[in-house]
Motif scaffolding. Structure first.
Motif, PDB file in Angstrom:
ATOM      1  N   GLU A  30       0.874  -1.090  -0.046  1.00  0.00           N
ATOM      2  CA  GLU A  30      -0.017  -0.049  -0.137  1.00  0.00           C
ATOM      3  C   GLU A  30       0.952   1.172   0.042  1.00  0.00           C
ATOM      4  OE1 GLU A  30      -3.178   0.507  -0.238  1.00  0.00           O
ATOM      5  OE2 GLU A  30      -3.689  -1.780  -0.438  1.00  0.00           O
ATOM      6  N   VAL A  31       1.868   1.329   0.764  1.00  0.00           N
ATOM      7  CA  VAL A  31       2.920   2.585   0.907  1.00  0.00           C
ATOM      8  C   VAL A  31       3.388   2.506  -0.270  1.00  0.00           C
ATOM      9  CG1 VAL A  31       4.817   3.341   2.300  1.00  0.00           C
ATOM     10  CG2 VAL A  31       2.903   2.099   3.326  1.00  0.00           C
ATOM     11  N   GLU A  32       4.088   1.197  -1.072  1.00  0.00           N
ATOM     12  CA  GLU A  32       4.869   1.438  -2.421  1.00  0.00           C
ATOM     13  C   GLU A  32       3.953   2.105  -3.344  1.00  0.00           C
ATOM     14  OE1 GLU A  32       7.139  -1.609  -3.363  1.00  0.00           O
ATOM     15  OE2 GLU A  32       7.429  -2.223  -1.304  1.00  0.00           O
ATOM     16  N   HIS A  33       2.544   1.764  -3.326  1.00  0.00           N
ATOM     17  CA  HIS A  33       1.460   2.077  -4.245  1.00  0.00           C
ATOM     18  C   HIS A  33       1.741   3.800  -4.405  1.00  0.00           C
ATOM     19  CE1 HIS A  33      -1.945   2.708  -6.944  1.00  0.00           C
ATOM     20  NE2 HIS A  33      -2.728   3.410  -5.532  1.00  0.00           N
ATOM     21  N   TYR A  34       1.444   4.429  -3.431  1.00  0.00           N
ATOM     22  CA  TYR A  34       1.398   5.845  -3.202  1.00  0.00           C
ATOM     23  C   TYR A  34       2.772   6.366  -3.573  1.00  0.00           C
ATOM     24  CZ  TYR A  34      -3.149   5.879  -0.775  1.00  0.00           C
ATOM     25  OH  TYR A  34      -4.579   5.581  -0.651  1.00  0.00           O
ATOM     26  N   TRP A  35       3.863   5.764  -3.117  1.00  0.00           N
ATOM     27  CA  TRP A  35       5.230   6.243  -3.738  1.00  0.00           C
ATOM     28  C   TRP A  35       5.514   6.057  -5.242  1.00  0.00           C
ATOM     29  CZ3 TRP A  35       9.107   9.041  -2.070  1.00  0.00           C
ATOM     30  CH2 TRP A  35      10.501   8.700  -2.832  1.00  0.00           C
ATOM     31  N   ASP A  36       4.826   5.342  -5.769  1.00  0.00           N
ATOM     32  CA  ASP A  36       4.966   4.683  -7.266  1.00  0.00           C
ATOM     33  C   ASP A  36       4.175   6.066  -7.955  1.00  0.00           C
ATOM     34  OD1 ASP A  36       6.731   2.912  -6.880  1.00  0.00           O
ATOM     35  OD2 ASP A  36       5.319   1.113  -7.060  1.00  0.00           O
ATOM     36  N   HIS A 149      -6.485   8.965   2.399  1.00  0.00           N
ATOM     37  CA  HIS A 149      -6.424   7.817   2.022  1.00  0.00           C
ATOM     38  C   HIS A 149      -4.862   6.890   2.379  1.00  0.00           C
ATOM     39  CE1 HIS A 149      -9.555   8.700  -1.356  1.00  0.00           C
ATOM     40  NE2 HIS A 149     -10.308   8.514  -0.221  1.00  0.00           N
ATOM     41  N   PHE A 150      -3.798   7.692   2.205  1.00  0.00           N
ATOM     42  CA  PHE A 150      -2.558   7.255   2.450  1.00  0.00           C
ATOM     43  C   PHE A 150      -2.543   6.870   3.856  1.00  0.00           C
ATOM     44  CE2 PHE A 150       1.827   7.886   3.964  1.00  0.00           C
ATOM     45  CZ  PHE A 150       2.376   7.062   3.454  1.00  0.00           C
ATOM     46  N   MET A 151      -3.134   7.948   4.711  1.00  0.00           N
ATOM     47  CA  MET A 151      -2.938   7.608   6.191  1.00  0.00           C
ATOM     48  C   MET A 151      -3.876   6.448   6.457  1.00  0.00           C
ATOM     49  SD  MET A 151      -1.121   9.904   7.956  1.00  0.00           S
ATOM     50  CE  MET A 151      -1.751   9.790   9.724  1.00  0.00           C
ATOM     51  N   THR A 184     -12.714  12.782  10.505  1.00  0.00           N
ATOM     52  CA  THR A 184     -13.335  14.157  11.282  1.00  0.00           C
ATOM     53  C   THR A 184     -12.749  15.527  10.431  1.00  0.00           C
ATOM     54  OG1 THR A 184     -13.923  13.057  13.288  1.00  0.00           O
ATOM     55  CG2 THR A 184     -14.186  15.411  13.325  1.00  0.00           C
ATOM     56  N   VAL A 185     -11.375  15.350  10.764  1.00  0.00           N
ATOM     57  CA  VAL A 185     -10.553  16.811  10.130  1.00  0.00           C
ATOM     58  C   VAL A 185     -10.918  16.782   8.558  1.00  0.00           C
ATOM     59  CG1 VAL A 185      -8.134  17.681   9.608  1.00  0.00           C
ATOM     60  CG2 VAL A 185      -8.947  16.732  11.892  1.00  0.00           C
ATOM     61  N   GLY A 186     -11.020  15.493   7.858  1.00  0.00           N
ATOM     62  CA  GLY A 186     -11.007  15.730   6.428  1.00  0.00           C
ATOM     63  C   GLY A 186     -12.380  16.345   6.155  1.00  0.00           C
ATOM     64  N   ASN A 187     -13.571  15.709   6.784  1.00  0.00           N
ATOM     65  CA  ASN A 187     -15.033  16.149   6.390  1.00  0.00           C
ATOM     66  C   ASN A 187     -14.997  17.657   6.927  1.00  0.00           C
ATOM     67  OD1 ASN A 187     -15.881  13.728   5.282  1.00  0.00           O
ATOM     68  ND2 ASN A 187     -16.368  13.025   7.505  1.00  0.00           N
ATOM     69  N   LEU A 188     -14.312  18.201   8.018  1.00  0.00           N
ATOM     70  CA  LEU A 188     -14.501  19.329   8.689  1.00  0.00           C
ATOM     71  C   LEU A 188     -13.906  20.556   7.257  1.00  0.00           C
ATOM     72  CD1 LEU A 188     -15.505  21.123  10.976  1.00  0.00           C
ATOM     73  CD2 LEU A 188     -12.966  21.047  11.675  1.00  0.00           C
ATOM     74  N   VAL A 189     -12.952  19.992   6.840  1.00  0.00           N
ATOM     75  CA  VAL A 189     -12.257  20.969   5.723  1.00  0.00           C
ATOM     76  C   VAL A 189     -13.000  20.997   4.674  1.00  0.00           C
ATOM     77  CG1 VAL A 189     -10.173  21.020   4.565  1.00  0.00           C
ATOM     78  CG2 VAL A 189      -9.953  20.636   6.994  1.00  0.00           C
ATOM     79  N   PHE A 190     -13.493  19.549   4.199  1.00  0.00           N
ATOM     80  CA  PHE A 190     -14.299  19.562   2.678  1.00  0.00           C
ATOM     81  C   PHE A 190     -15.568  20.367   3.020  1.00  0.00           C
ATOM     82  CE2 PHE A 190     -12.186  15.400   1.585  1.00  0.00           C
ATOM     83  CZ  PHE A 190     -11.020  16.091   1.123  1.00  0.00           C
ATOM     84  N   PHE A 191     -16.349  20.320   3.748  1.00  0.00           N
ATOM     85  CA  PHE A 191     -17.780  20.627   4.087  1.00  0.00           C
ATOM     86  C   PHE A 191     -17.933  21.803   4.832  1.00  0.00           C
ATOM     87  CE2 PHE A 191     -17.841  16.015   3.527  1.00  0.00           C
ATOM     88  CZ  PHE A 191     -18.597  15.938   2.194  1.00  0.00           C
ATOM     89  N   PHE A 192     -17.072  22.486   5.361  1.00  0.00           N
ATOM     90  CA  PHE A 192     -17.279  23.527   6.172  1.00  0.00           C
ATOM     91  C   PHE A 192     -16.055  24.584   6.164  1.00  0.00           C
ATOM     92  CE2 PHE A 192     -16.887  26.115  10.184  1.00  0.00           C
ATOM     93  CZ  PHE A 192     -18.074  26.660  10.279  1.00  0.00           C
TER      94      PHE A 192
END
Length: 376
Positions: A30-36, A149-151, A184-192
């Motif tokens: 999974e980590v290598e996928h994001y690096w590639d 998604h990476f986290m 929670t942080v992601g939704n807060l940033v996206f929708f607020f």
């Protein structure tokens, strides 16, 4: 002298053997996928081309360094500024044209044609500015979505390594907490936060259309609420994770130290040997966990850095256009350009703050495992 050095050399060799064995067992797909993916998109900006995951981040690799990263990011920023030069030229030409029309309509009493042409040119500039701001927000959303998604993909791997070191309390606390806080942080940033910044920029632009009806106070209030919410979110996120990570690390450290003492002193014959073997395994797990954590930190930074530089390039273009055109007079168009440039800086700040949250979250998790080993 060689006799005294032999045990240390044997222990170091045993740790390296365990590290090699774990690197073959642990799944880092999974980590290598994001690096590639990052290397396919932006690898051409690095001096050494597209280094593989092992070459770049594993011990002994020479495909990635801070100097190479800084050089690549600087080249990318300059490239974005040059690419957006066309946008700068178009904005300057339209602004000069609108200012000339504004001068004509004030010089003559009945110039309906010039008023209509000025209104059209001004609206074109407003549409271009709002579209650029929307693009900047989209860059930030894509970067934050990629980091989330990476986290989500990386946390099971890191927490598994922590569990292999005996950090049972840390893993049981951090796993649900990390997943909850990230989403929670992601939704807060996206929708607020981003909608508030967008409406704030639109209201500032609307206020430049007429001198009678101003909504700059409301626009400033929306922007302050967005930035204040982001600041509070950063404080709560880091406070909760750091406290829980430190608490779990100390509890696991005390538990492991107690288990080691009991095994070494009360289990006959094999207790001491079992205790020393456990030290070797835990040291190898610590090295492997730190290497994966370092890889995660680098990938998080790169996921956020390139979109952030795109936003900075756009903000620089609009601020530069406003600075170049200011000697031509105090026109509403120039105020519109300044507003868009400043609003893009706030979008950049929001992206940088979220990336800092995730960066420090990985660091705190790594530190929690190190605290456990230190107490042991």
């Amino acid at each position: 002298m060689s006799a005294t050095a032999a045990p240390g050399a044997d222990e170091a060799g045993a740790v390296q053997d365990w590290v090699d064995a774990q690197s073959e067992i642990v799944r880092t797909d999974e980590v290598e996928h994001y690096w590639d993916t990052l290397m396919r998109q932006y690898g051409g900006w690095f001096p050494n081309g597209n280094p593989s995951f092992q070459e770049a981040l594993m011990p002994g690799g020479d495909g990635f360094s801070l100097a190479n990263a800084a050089s690549g990011l600087l080249q990318f920023l300059l490239h974005e500024v040059v690419v957006n030069g066309k946008l700068l030229a178009m904005i300057v030409i339209l602004t000069v044209f609108s200012i000339v029309l504004e001068t004509l309509q004030t010089a003559f009493e009945k110039t309906t044609v010039s008023k209509v042409a000025y209104a059209i040119s001004y609206l074109v500039i407003v549409v271009i500015a709002i579209n650029s701001f929307h693009i900047a927000i989209q860059f930030a959303k894509d970067a934050i979505s990629g980091m989330i998604h990476f986290m989500t993909a990386m946390m099971p791997l890191v927490l598994t390594m922590l569990a292999s070191m005996g950090n049972v309390a840390t893993v049981s606390i951090m796993h649900p907490l990390i997943v909850f806080m990230i989403h929670t942080v992601g939704n807060l940033v996206f929708f607020f936060i981003f909608p508030l910044l967008f409406f704030s920029a639109v209201l500032h632009i609307v206020s430049t259309l007429t001198d009678k009806y101003k909504v700059t106070q409301l626009a400033t209030l929306l922007r302050n609420v967005a930035i204040g919410t982001l600041t509070v979110s950063l404080t709560v996120f880091l406070g909760v994770i750091s406290v829980q990570g430190a608490t779990g690390g100390v509890a696991d450290g005390v538990t492991l130290k107690t288990a080691k003492y009991v095994a070494g002193n009360f289990v006959p014959v094999v207790g001491r040997m079992f205790s020393e073997t456990t030290d070797t395994v835990l040291s190898a797990s610590l090295l492997m966990k730190n290497a994966i954590g370092l890889a995660g930190v680098v990938i998080i930074v790169l996921i956020a850095a390139f979109p952030a530089l795109k936003i900075l390039a756009l903000a620089f273009i609009y601020n530069l256009a406003a600075a170049l055109l200011q000697p031509l007079g105090d026109s509403p168009v120039i105020g519109c350009l300044q507003t868009i440039g400043k609003s893009m800086i706030f979008v950049f700040a929001a992206l940088a703050t979220v990336s800092l949250m995730f960066f420090l979250a990985i660091t705190i998790i790594i530190a929690a495992g190190n605290v456990t080993v230190m107490m042991r």
